[in-house]
Motif scaffolding. Sequence first.
Motif, PDB file in Angstrom:
ATOM      1  N   THR A 108     -50.179   7.604 105.515  1.00 42.72           N
ATOM      2  CA  THR A 108     -51.131   7.673 106.775  1.00 42.72           C
ATOM      3  C   THR A 108     -50.135   6.502 107.618  1.00 42.72           C
ATOM      4  O   THR A 108     -48.689   5.836 106.657  1.00 42.72           O
ATOM      5  CB  THR A 108     -51.813   6.572 106.330  1.00 42.72           C
ATOM      6  N   VAL A 109     -50.519   5.865 108.266  1.00 43.46           N
ATOM      7  CA  VAL A 109     -50.306   5.223 109.321  1.00 43.46           C
ATOM      8  C   VAL A 109     -50.561   3.711 109.483  1.00 43.46           C
ATOM      9  O   VAL A 109     -51.497   3.530 109.512  1.00 43.46           O
ATOM     10  CB  VAL A 109     -49.555   6.030 111.395  1.00 43.46           C
ATOM     11  N   GLN A 110     -49.677   3.021 108.827  1.00 44.17           N
ATOM     12  CA  GLN A 110     -50.272   1.257 108.915  1.00 44.17           C
ATOM     13  C   GLN A 110     -49.557   0.595 110.368  1.00 44.17           C
ATOM     14  O   GLN A 110     -48.918   1.333 111.182  1.00 44.17           O
ATOM     15  CB  GLN A 110     -50.028   1.059 107.604  1.00 44.17           C
ATOM     16  N   SER A 111     -49.681  -0.354 111.026  1.00 47.00           N
ATOM     17  CA  SER A 111     -49.097  -1.547 111.807  1.00 47.00           C
ATOM     18  C   SER A 111     -49.178  -2.649 111.447  1.00 47.00           C
ATOM     19  O   SER A 111     -49.117  -3.031 110.430  1.00 47.00           O
ATOM     20  CB  SER A 111     -49.332  -1.080 113.607  1.00 47.00           C
ATOM     21  N   ALA A 112     -48.020  -3.496 111.697  1.00 49.83           N
ATOM     22  CA  ALA A 112     -47.825  -4.560 111.641  1.00 49.83           C
ATOM     23  C   ALA A 112     -46.683  -5.120 112.994  1.00 49.83           C
ATOM     24  O   ALA A 112     -45.909  -4.591 114.118  1.00 49.83           O
ATOM     25  CB  ALA A 112     -46.597  -5.011 110.935  1.00 49.83           C
ATOM     26  N   VAL A 113     -47.076  -6.454 113.815  1.00 45.32           N
ATOM     27  CA  VAL A 113     -47.094  -6.515 114.993  1.00 45.32           C
ATOM     28  C   VAL A 113     -46.229  -8.805 114.667  1.00 45.32           C
ATOM     29  O   VAL A 113     -45.694  -8.663 113.524  1.00 45.32           O
ATOM     30  CB  VAL A 113     -47.897  -7.566 115.251  1.00 45.32           C
ATOM     31  N   LEU A 114     -44.512  -8.026 115.198  1.00 40.65           N
ATOM     32  CA  LEU A 114     -43.638  -8.397 115.018  1.00 40.65           C
ATOM     33  C   LEU A 114     -43.671  -9.508 116.544  1.00 40.65           C
ATOM     34  O   LEU A 114     -43.498  -8.868 117.146  1.00 40.65           O
ATOM     35  CB  LEU A 114     -41.763  -8.044 114.890  1.00 40.65           C
ATOM     36  N   THR A 130     -38.521  -4.035 106.740  1.00 35.97           N
ATOM     37  CA  THR A 130     -37.681  -3.728 105.500  1.00 35.97           C
ATOM     38  C   THR A 130     -38.532  -4.528 104.180  1.00 35.97           C
ATOM     39  O   THR A 130     -39.707  -3.826 102.921  1.00 35.97           O
ATOM     40  CB  THR A 130     -36.289  -4.206 104.880  1.00 35.97           C
ATOM     41  N   ASP A 131     -38.880  -5.859 105.127  1.00 32.39           N
ATOM     42  CA  ASP A 131     -39.890  -6.609 103.957  1.00 32.39           C
ATOM     43  C   ASP A 131     -41.423  -6.144 104.582  1.00 32.39           C
ATOM     44  O   ASP A 131     -42.903  -5.962 102.791  1.00 32.39           O
ATOM     45  CB  ASP A 131     -40.209  -8.344 104.214  1.00 32.39           C
ATOM     46  N   THR A 132     -41.972  -6.036 105.769  1.00 33.46           N
ATOM     47  CA  THR A 132     -43.201  -5.399 106.057  1.00 33.46           C
ATOM     48  C   THR A 132     -43.485  -4.162 105.076  1.00 33.46           C
ATOM     49  O   THR A 132     -44.087  -3.952 104.607  1.00 33.46           O
ATOM     50  CB  THR A 132     -43.174  -5.319 107.447  1.00 33.46           C
ATOM     51  N   ARG A 133     -42.603  -3.408 105.235  1.00 34.69           N
ATOM     52  CA  ARG A 133     -42.371  -1.516 104.653  1.00 34.69           C
ATOM     53  C   ARG A 133     -43.015  -1.876 102.674  1.00 34.69           C
ATOM     54  O   ARG A 133     -43.357  -1.216 102.936  1.00 34.69           O
ATOM     55  CB  ARG A 133     -41.839  -0.758 104.743  1.00 34.69           C
TER      56      ARG A 133
END
Length: 262
Positions: A108-114, A130-133
């Motif tokens: 699935t596709v997840q997202s995070a904001v930098l 790397t940490d977010t994944r």
Amino acid sequence: MTSLVRMVGGLRVVPNHRWHTLAFLAGSSGRSPVYLGVEVDASAILARQSESAGCSVVAQVVAAVGTVWARHPEANSSFESLGLPLVVRHRDVDVKLAFDVSVDGTRTVQSAVLPAAQSISPAAITEWITDTRERLESGDRGPAQAFRFLPGVVGRAVFDIATFLPWSHRALGTVAVTSLGHRPIRHFYSDGGTTMTVGIGRMIDSVALVDDRAVDRTILPLSLTFDHRVIDGALAAEVAADLASELEMSGSTTAAELERIV
């Protein structure tokens, strides 16, 4: 929590880990997406990646987006409708990055904001990626995880409220970046819900004319989607060209490259 996936004859209930996507798509109705693409000479990108293991292609694109979008505040804006059509300009370039991860054994596709990507180096961005994944793969998916426990209508209402909060750009981003460069995909046009979305395709080998001479080149294709309610094609094209120039910086043809003449 027991999975909500159930089989009813030939029907399957949408998996609960995709409910946040449904809420996002419902909340994005009314958008007017337009598409354009640009090809980037990847010489400088590959050189930087070779010089530093912590300088991935995606990280370089994210860093360049931070720099370029800070120069174009019109593109770093969002559309709001509170009875009147409004455009909100944001101080920071908050990049929403899509991640291809496995949730409960399903891709699935997840997202995070930098946040404030305009002030972060590619090496630091690579570390954040790397940490977010790892965090997403471990099951910690932040606010999106709440949609697993909310019925569809309630989840949509929560999403709508969240988009109107003053700090919504910290959760939704002011610009989106997504990559399929790990697959044989050259161009794809995604709408990340922001005024502009940058799609990274797979690098390809090509030939370019330099001073009437054919020179081997590696090209990075970028696909851009923009919301016509906020900006026009002329500005979108200017931003795309600026992004290509930023990524190509220090990427002029070298003597070594000229020796690879076809």
